[in-house]
Design an enzyme around this catalytic site. Structure first.
Site, PDB file in Angstrom:
ATOM      1  N   GLU A   8     -21.028 -43.571 -43.604  1.00 28.00           N
ATOM      2  CA  GLU A   8     -21.927 -42.928 -44.566  1.00 28.00           C
ATOM      3  C   GLU A   8     -23.129 -43.844 -44.838  1.00 28.00           C
ATOM      4  O   GLU A   8     -22.976 -45.062 -44.897  1.00 28.00           O
ATOM      5  CB  GLU A   8     -21.159 -42.682 -45.864  1.00 28.00           C
ATOM      6  CG  GLU A   8     -21.973 -42.096 -47.001  1.00 28.00           C
ATOM      7  CD  GLU A   8     -21.218 -42.124 -48.331  1.00 28.00           C
ATOM      8  OE1 GLU A   8     -21.504 -41.275 -49.195  1.00 28.00           O
ATOM      9  OE2 GLU A   8     -20.342 -43.002 -48.496  1.00 28.00           O
TER      10      GLU A   8
ATOM     11  N   CYS B  80     -16.634 -40.375 -47.972  1.00 25.27           N
ATOM     12  CA  CYS B  80     -16.385 -41.247 -49.120  1.00 25.27           C
ATOM     13  C   CYS B  80     -15.270 -40.715 -50.009  1.00 25.27           C
ATOM     14  O   CYS B  80     -14.165 -40.514 -49.563  1.00 25.27           O
ATOM     15  CB  CYS B  80     -17.690 -41.472 -49.892  1.00 25.27           C
ATOM     16  SG  CYS B  80     -17.645 -42.944 -50.959  1.00 25.27           S
TER      17      CYS B  80
ATOM     18  N   LYS C 200     -21.552 -32.978 -47.106  1.00 24.86           N
ATOM     19  CA  LYS C 200     -20.521 -33.319 -48.085  1.00 24.86           C
ATOM     20  C   LYS C 200     -20.345 -32.202 -49.100  1.00 24.86           C
ATOM     21  O   LYS C 200     -21.309 -31.768 -49.745  1.00 24.86           O
ATOM     22  CB  LYS C 200     -20.904 -34.621 -48.796  1.00 24.86           C
ATOM     23  CG  LYS C 200     -19.833 -35.174 -49.720  1.00 24.86           C
ATOM     24  CD  LYS C 200     -20.270 -36.524 -50.286  1.00 24.86           C
ATOM     25  CE  LYS C 200     -19.183 -37.148 -51.157  1.00 24.86           C
ATOM     26  NZ  LYS C 200     -19.602 -38.468 -51.695  1.00 24.86           N
TER      27      LYS C 200
END
Length: 554
Positions: free
Chosen positions: A311, A425, A374
């Site tokens: 990321e 994440c 995301k």
């Protein structure tokens, strides 16, 4: 007189409270027990990793709040929550000041306050049928986590009991019912421990005087019966924990083998200003990939079929910035393999951005059909809900100038040699985000993350989640971080080639893919629904019993 002080006795004359058999522990014991519960839970998580202390922490909290009034149970639960979450989430204040850390810790502690009140509420059930105490404890922990994982603003599942068990035999239960079943098992063991300890304390208080024995040896029989309620739950707790080793899990995938490289390019400086270093961060990942290609050409390393960048490896939008796009193409062409790039993309609207994983193929560049956005941006970190209200609490919210917009589809990325299940994440903490990639066909779980604003404790806590997900879905997995910890995880949860923190490293490994489905994958969210529903039923059952007791007491 404090709320806790008023709980020191259970007065039958109080019309608002039913009569409960027996007394709670004195407050001079209960308060230290509640704090010790939080600290025991804390030490169960990485980086400490003393997983047996998780059920001990559960047991200590259950003992502290048993038979208490609701407000006292909530107060003690809150103490446990603060002792757990304040140090567990200390990485959130490394570069943003203390206020966000304090507010988040207090919010999370509030859910343990609800747990403490709920545990106190079901005390009559535990007293009426003593063997229900362990089950009630397990159900209430699952119910509390189900609520905390979803509220507010989508929830924050950090600190789930299941995530403390990455080296425990109970981790294998994830293959049967996912994280909720592991949490239930940990709390069930804790309930068994508190049952044994509480009954042992009661037995010790009622033991006959030493040397008193009738002619028929009745004392020995009575003593054995008195201590059976202690020995049995303790033995069941040990057996249940060890029994986790009997749950079958895959040790390797059953499909084709592919070679994957993780590039951990590192950043010039840790902290929030990694954004200001974005060209240097991109260059680090490009250069590390080109160096890998040199080692491959020299026969020192296997040729990868796929390269994974973390990321924020390109916070310069490579779809709009020709220079950034050219640099990534240079890396992909040199290594001769597609690269999964963690990129920040501008749009779709003005003042909006997307946190994305995009496949970059050698020769052709960005494959826009294989792009994952995301789905679960982090509130107050990637977007600011109620910005005007939040600004009154802290002007630091304006550091987030553009709100990240969520994606709408699971992170299933078809990379050619493998179908990837990409999550970014903190998304690894959310059950459904990971599960949706597997049901969508993912053969390899990929967690792209950026730990440059945190520390090694946070990174290791995140790796523990990756280990659980690998077991839960029977998939090989990997975590790719800008600064560490990166590494590969086998379907049985074993970690290989883990990198150091705040270092530049490249690791290459052959991975055997898998496309089967575990029982947990097939059942989906139903184990959590069933356990949470039973928790709600227990609360209702306790209400009915309390009402009957109140009527009987006149």
């Amino acid at each position: 007189m404090t709320i806790l002080d008023r709980d020191e006795t259970h007065s039958p004359a109080a019309p608002s409270q039913p009569v409960v058999t027996g007394r709670p522990l004195p407050l001079r014991f209960a308060v230290p027990l509640a704090v010790a519960a939080g600290l025991a839970l804390l030490v169960a998580f990485p980086p400490y990793g003393v997983w047996p202390l998780a059920p001990v922490g559960v047991a200590l909290l259950a003992a502290a709040v048993h038979r208490r009034r609701l407000r006292a149970g909530a107060g003690l639960g809150f103490l446990t929550g603060v002792a757990l979450f304040a140090p567990l989430l200390a990485w959130t204040n490394l570069h943003t000041g203390s206020l966000p850390w304090v507010l988040l810790s207090l919010l999370q502690a509030g859910y343990l306050a609800l747990l403490g009140a709920a545990t106190a509420w079901v005390s009559p059930l535990a007293d009426r049928v003593r063997w229900t105490w362990p089950v009630l404890t397990g159900l209430l922990w699952v119910g509390q986590e189900a609520l905390r994982d979803r509220t507010p603003f989508g929830g924050f599942p950090w600190g789930r009991l299941a995530f403390s068990q990455d080296t425990s035999p109970l981790l294998r239960l994830a293959a049967l019912g996912g994280a909720p079943l592991v949490t239930f098992a940990v709390a069930l063991v804790g309930g068994l421990l508190v049952t044994a300890a509480w009954r042992g304390w009661a037995a010790a208080r009622t033991s006959p005087a030493e040397g008193s024995q009738d002619a028929d040896g009745a004392q020995g029989v009575t003593s054995a019966r008195r201590w059976a309620p202690v020995a049995v739950p303790a033995a069941v707790a040990v057996s249940l924990t060890a029994g986790g080793l009997l749950v079958p899990v895959a040790t390797a995938g059953s499909g084709a083998t592919t070679t994957v490289a993780i590039v951990q390019g590192n950043v010039p400086r840790l902290g929030l200003d990694f954004n200001a270093q974005r060209q240097a961060v991109l260059n680090n990942h490009v250069d590390a990939t080109i160096e890998l290609a040199g080692r491959v050409a020299a026969g020192q390393e296997r040729q990868p079929d796929l390269v994974v960048w973390p990321e924020n490896s390109s916070d310069i939008d490579p779809l709009r910035n020709p220079t950034a796009g050219a640099r990534i193409s240079q890396a992909a062409d040199t290594i001769g393999a597609p690269i999964l790039v963690g990129a920040v993309l501008l749009g779709p609207g003005v003042g909006q951005v997307r946190n994305a994983g995009i496949l970059w193929r050698p020769g052709t560049g960005a494959d826009l059909d294989q792009l994952y956005t995301k789905r679960h941006p982090v509130p107050f970190a990637e977007y600011v809900p109620l910005r005007d209200v939040a600004r009154m609490v802290s002007k630091q919210v304006d550091l987030i100038r553009s709100d990240f917009v969520p994606g709408s589809t699971p992170g299933v990325v078809r990379a050619g040699p493998a179908v990837l299940g990409d999550v970014i994440c903190f998304e690894v903490a959310y059950d459904e985000v990971v599960r949706d990639t597997v049901t969508g066909g993912a053969q390899l779980l990929v967690v792209q993350t950026n730990n440059a604003t945190f520390d090694v404790a946070e990174a290791r806590q995140q790796m523990a989640m990756v280990r659980l997900r690998a077991v839960e879905h029977g998939r090989p997995a990997l975590m790719a971080s800008t600064v560490g910890v990166s590494g590969f995880v086998a379907p049985d949860g074993r970690v290989s080639d883990a990198t150091g923190f705040n270092t530049r490293e490249v690791v290459v490994r052959q991975v055997r893919l898998d496309d089967g489905r575990t029982l947990a994958t097939r059942l989906g969210w139903w184990p959590e629904v069933a356990l949470a529903a039973l928790a709600a039923a227990a609360l209702i059952g306790a209400a009915v019993l309390r009402r009957r007791q109140r009527v009987m007491s006149g």
